[in-house]
Design a protein around this motif. Structure first.
Motif, PDB file in Angstrom:
ATOM      1  N   ILE A 171      38.536 -30.018 -29.829  1.00 34.05           N
ATOM      2  CA  ILE A 171      37.385 -30.176 -28.941  1.00 34.05           C
ATOM      3  C   ILE A 171      37.571 -29.409 -27.640  1.00 34.05           C
ATOM      4  O   ILE A 171      38.671 -28.965 -27.305  1.00 34.05           O
ATOM      5  CB  ILE A 171      37.122 -31.652 -28.613  1.00 34.05           C
ATOM      6  N   ARG A 172      36.474 -29.290 -26.916  1.00 33.95           N
ATOM      7  CA  ARG A 172      36.460 -28.775 -25.558  1.00 33.95           C
ATOM      8  C   ARG A 172      35.400 -29.567 -24.792  1.00 33.95           C
ATOM      9  O   ARG A 172      34.323 -29.841 -25.344  1.00 33.95           O
ATOM     10  CB  ARG A 172      36.141 -27.280 -25.522  1.00 33.95           C
ATOM     11  N   ILE A 173      35.703 -29.914 -23.556  1.00 40.68           N
ATOM     12  CA  ILE A 173      34.726 -30.618 -22.713  1.00 40.68           C
ATOM     13  C   ILE A 173      34.574 -29.853 -21.406  1.00 40.68           C
ATOM     14  O   ILE A 173      35.562 -29.625 -20.699  1.00 40.68           O
ATOM     15  CB  ILE A 173      35.170 -32.066 -22.435  1.00 40.68           C
ATOM     16  N   THR A 174      33.363 -29.412 -21.124  1.00 41.63           N
ATOM     17  CA  THR A 174      33.057 -28.660 -19.916  1.00 41.63           C
ATOM     18  C   THR A 174      31.825 -29.264 -19.253  1.00 41.63           C
ATOM     19  O   THR A 174      30.815 -29.495 -19.920  1.00 41.63           O
ATOM     20  CB  THR A 174      32.783 -27.175 -20.243  1.00 41.63           C
ATOM     21  N   ARG A 175      31.943 -29.566 -17.949  1.00 40.74           N
ATOM     22  CA  ARG A 175      30.846 -30.187 -17.193  1.00 40.74           C
ATOM     23  C   ARG A 175      30.392 -31.474 -17.867  1.00 40.74           C
ATOM     24  O   ARG A 175      29.216 -31.818 -17.851  1.00 40.74           O
ATOM     25  CB  ARG A 175      29.687 -29.202 -17.030  1.00 40.74           C
ATOM     26  N   GLY A 176      31.346 -32.173 -18.489  1.00 39.65           N
ATOM     27  CA  GLY A 176      31.041 -33.444 -19.123  1.00 39.65           C
ATOM     28  C   GLY A 176      30.399 -33.346 -20.487  1.00 39.65           C
ATOM     29  O   GLY A 176      30.002 -34.371 -21.053  1.00 39.65           O
ATOM     30  N   VAL A 177      30.295 -32.130 -21.040  1.00 35.72           N
ATOM     31  CA  VAL A 177      29.632 -31.925 -22.323  1.00 35.72           C
ATOM     32  C   VAL A 177      30.657 -31.455 -23.359  1.00 35.72           C
ATOM     33  O   VAL A 177      31.457 -30.569 -23.091  1.00 35.72           O
ATOM     34  CB  VAL A 177      28.495 -30.900 -22.195  1.00 35.72           C
ATOM     35  N   THR A 178      30.598 -32.042 -24.540  1.00 35.43           N
ATOM     36  CA  THR A 178      31.547 -31.718 -25.597  1.00 35.43           C
ATOM     37  C   THR A 178      31.106 -30.486 -26.386  1.00 35.43           C
ATOM     38  O   THR A 178      29.916 -30.207 -26.527  1.00 35.43           O
ATOM     39  CB  THR A 178      31.701 -32.892 -26.572  1.00 35.43           C
ATOM     40  N   MET A 179      32.105 -29.782 -26.904  1.00 38.38           N
ATOM     41  CA  MET A 179      31.886 -28.678 -27.839  1.00 38.38           C
ATOM     42  C   MET A 179      32.934 -28.764 -28.941  1.00 38.38           C
ATOM     43  O   MET A 179      33.892 -29.515 -28.846  1.00 38.38           O
ATOM     44  CB  MET A 179      32.002 -27.319 -27.137  1.00 38.38           C
ATOM     45  N   HIS A 180      32.741 -27.928 -29.963  1.00 39.82           N
ATOM     46  CA  HIS A 180      33.589 -27.936 -31.152  1.00 39.82           C
ATOM     47  C   HIS A 180      33.538 -29.334 -31.763  1.00 39.82           C
ATOM     48  O   HIS A 180      32.539 -30.028 -31.593  1.00 39.82           O
ATOM     49  CB  HIS A 180      34.996 -27.447 -30.816  1.00 39.82           C
ATOM     50  N   GLY A 181      34.533 -29.790 -32.497  1.00 38.82           N
ATOM     51  CA  GLY A 181      34.399 -31.101 -33.111  1.00 38.82           C
ATOM     52  C   GLY A 181      35.367 -31.312 -34.245  1.00 38.82           C
ATOM     53  O   GLY A 181      36.570 -31.244 -34.056  1.00 38.82           O
ATOM     54  N   MET A 182      34.843 -31.564 -35.447  1.00 47.77           N
ATOM     55  CA  MET A 182      35.731 -31.890 -36.557  1.00 47.77           C
ATOM     56  C   MET A 182      35.263 -31.257 -37.852  1.00 47.77           C
ATOM     57  O   MET A 182      34.091 -30.907 -38.024  1.00 47.77           O
ATOM     58  CB  MET A 182      35.846 -33.394 -36.729  1.00 47.77           C
ATOM     59  N   SER A 183      36.239 -31.103 -38.757  1.00 51.20           N
ATOM     60  CA  SER A 183      35.964 -30.562 -40.082  1.00 51.20           C
ATOM     61  C   SER A 183      36.525 -31.518 -41.121  1.00 51.20           C
ATOM     62  O   SER A 183      37.619 -32.070 -40.951  1.00 51.20           O
ATOM     63  CB  SER A 183      36.579 -29.174 -40.246  1.00 51.20           C
ATOM     64  N   LEU A 184      35.784 -31.722 -42.191  1.00 56.99           N
ATOM     65  CA  LEU A 184      36.174 -32.614 -43.269  1.00 56.99           C
ATOM     66  C   LEU A 184      36.296 -31.796 -44.548  1.00 56.99           C
ATOM     67  O   LEU A 184      35.328 -31.181 -45.005  1.00 56.99           O
ATOM     68  CB  LEU A 184      35.129 -33.721 -43.434  1.00 56.99           C
ATOM     69  N   ASN A 185      37.489 -31.795 -45.120  1.00 53.11           N
ATOM     70  CA  ASN A 185      37.732 -31.035 -46.347  1.00 53.11           C
ATOM     71  C   ASN A 185      37.156 -31.784 -47.541  1.00 53.11           C
ATOM     72  O   ASN A 185      37.626 -32.872 -47.884  1.00 53.11           O
ATOM     73  CB  ASN A 185      39.223 -30.812 -46.550  1.00 53.11           C
ATOM     74  N   CYS A 186      36.147 -31.193 -48.158  1.00 54.14           N
ATOM     75  CA  CYS A 186      35.488 -31.828 -49.300  1.00 54.14           C
ATOM     76  C   CYS A 186      35.991 -31.245 -50.618  1.00 54.14           C
ATOM     77  O   CYS A 186      36.721 -31.903 -51.357  1.00 54.14           O
ATOM     78  CB  CYS A 186      33.981 -31.672 -49.174  1.00 54.14           C
ATOM     79  N   ASN A 187      35.613 -30.013 -50.925  1.00 54.90           N
ATOM     80  CA  ASN A 187      36.077 -29.375 -52.164  1.00 54.90           C
ATOM     81  C   ASN A 187      36.481 -27.925 -51.922  1.00 54.90           C
ATOM     82  O   ASN A 187      36.392 -27.091 -52.814  1.00 54.90           O
ATOM     83  CB  ASN A 187      35.007 -29.472 -53.255  1.00 54.90           C
ATOM     84  N   ASN A 188      36.911 -27.626 -50.714  1.00 63.38           N
ATOM     85  CA  ASN A 188      37.325 -26.267 -50.371  1.00 63.38           C
ATOM     86  C   ASN A 188      38.677 -25.922 -50.993  1.00 63.38           C
ATOM     87  O   ASN A 188      39.470 -26.800 -51.348  1.00 63.38           O
ATOM     88  CB  ASN A 188      37.418 -26.114 -48.852  1.00 63.38           C
ATOM     89  N   THR A 189      38.946 -24.644 -51.094  1.00 60.14           N
ATOM     90  CA  THR A 189      40.266 -24.189 -51.511  1.00 60.14           C
ATOM     91  C   THR A 189      41.289 -24.490 -50.423  1.00 60.14           C
ATOM     92  O   THR A 189      40.951 -24.535 -49.238  1.00 60.14           O
ATOM     93  CB  THR A 189      40.262 -22.681 -51.807  1.00 60.14           C
ATOM     94  N   LEU A 190      42.530 -24.675 -50.823  1.00 57.62           N
ATOM     95  CA  LEU A 190      43.621 -24.837 -49.862  1.00 57.62           C
ATOM     96  C   LEU A 190      44.486 -23.585 -49.787  1.00 57.62           C
ATOM     97  O   LEU A 190      45.492 -23.572 -49.086  1.00 57.62           O
ATOM     98  CB  LEU A 190      44.488 -26.046 -50.245  1.00 57.62           C
TER      99      LEU A 190
END
Length: 258
Positions: A171-190
């Motif tokens: 994540i990144r937080i600038t001026r109290g606002v969030t950016m980026h976040g999270m990724s959930l691996n569903c059926n992607n290649t490893l």
């Protein structure tokens, strides 16, 4: 990630500054990483100026490595593919098809509580993956993200595997606002993870919901459950609980790159 203190907000209170307004959910499909990053930046500026409300981008990316601010030279890929250096926290990771990515552009309530925000993202992901069947998923104290403890996988019960990450956060937080976040691996290649030190962690592995459950889990079927859980966690309806099953060194405590 273990909070060094109690959160600033009681668990039942919203961490969003404008909790009375519904989240705007933008389902964008497959989006180039740089284009999505540019869109995030534009929306974050608008959110900081109160020109828009809280927004969540839901998407997948074409195959790409991204390096957070604490990435070390030894983390870099060995397959020669390019890296995008990005202004989020954390170290290097991979994004690609089959991986659900969620970018909340949220104005946080004051006083800003970064740790609580991260733990609420984790709680949403833990709730989601447990509900679909990965019932042992939880936290490793000292490391962000959602993990499955060392055991066998449903896709290959004969193989014993180490602790493994199924959802990653940065994540990144600038001026109290969030950016980026999270990724959930569903059926992607490893396969691409084999060429990097993912998140700077070399004593654990990466997994997908499909591997853990022994059946194909599509990105599309995970979107609504994850967004519902995220909304509930940010509003305080889904309470952060102790889901830790172990502890390990924080890979972000090492020196930043030069």
């Amino acid at each position: 990630m273990t909070a060094p203190r109690e959160p600033f907000f009681p668990a039942h209170l919203a961490i969003r500054a404008d909790a009375d307004t519904p989240l705007e959910i933008r389902r964008l499909g497959n989006v180039d990483y740089l284009k999505a990053w540019e869109l995030q930046s534009e929306l974050a500026q608008q959110r900081a100026a109160d020109e828009i409300g809280d927004t969540v981008l839901v998407l997948e990316h074409p195959s790409v490595y991204t390096a957070g601010k604490r990435t070390q030279p030894g983390d870099h890929p060995t397959d020669g593919l390019p890296i995008i250096e990005v202004n989020r926290g954390g170290r290097i990771t991979w994004h690609g098809p089959g991986q659900l990515v969620v970018y909340p552009i949220i104005k946080l309530a004051e006083p800003i509580d970064v740790v609580d925000y991260v733990r609420r993202l984790e709680e949403a992901a833990i709730h989601t993956v447990r509900h679909i069947g990965a019932t042992t998923a939880g936290r490793i104290d000292g490391r962000s993200g959602v993990w499955v403890p060392a055991s066998t996988q449903a896709a290959d019960p004969s193989a014993s595997v180490r602790d493994r990450k199924v959802a990653a956060l940065g994540i990144r937080i600038t001026r109290g606002v969030t950016m980026h976040g999270m990724s959930l691996n569903c059926n992607n290649t490893l396969d691409y993870y084999e060429h990097i030190v993912a998140c700077g962690i070399d004593d654990a592995d990466v997994t997908t919901l499909s591997l853990e459950l022994g059946r194909e889990i599509q990105v599309g079927e995970m979107i609504d459950p994850l967004i519902d859980a995220l909304d509930a966690a940010l509003s305080g309806r889904l309470t952060v609980a102790d889901h830790s099953f172990g502890s390990a060194p924080d890979p972000n405590k090492s020196r930043t790159r030069k």
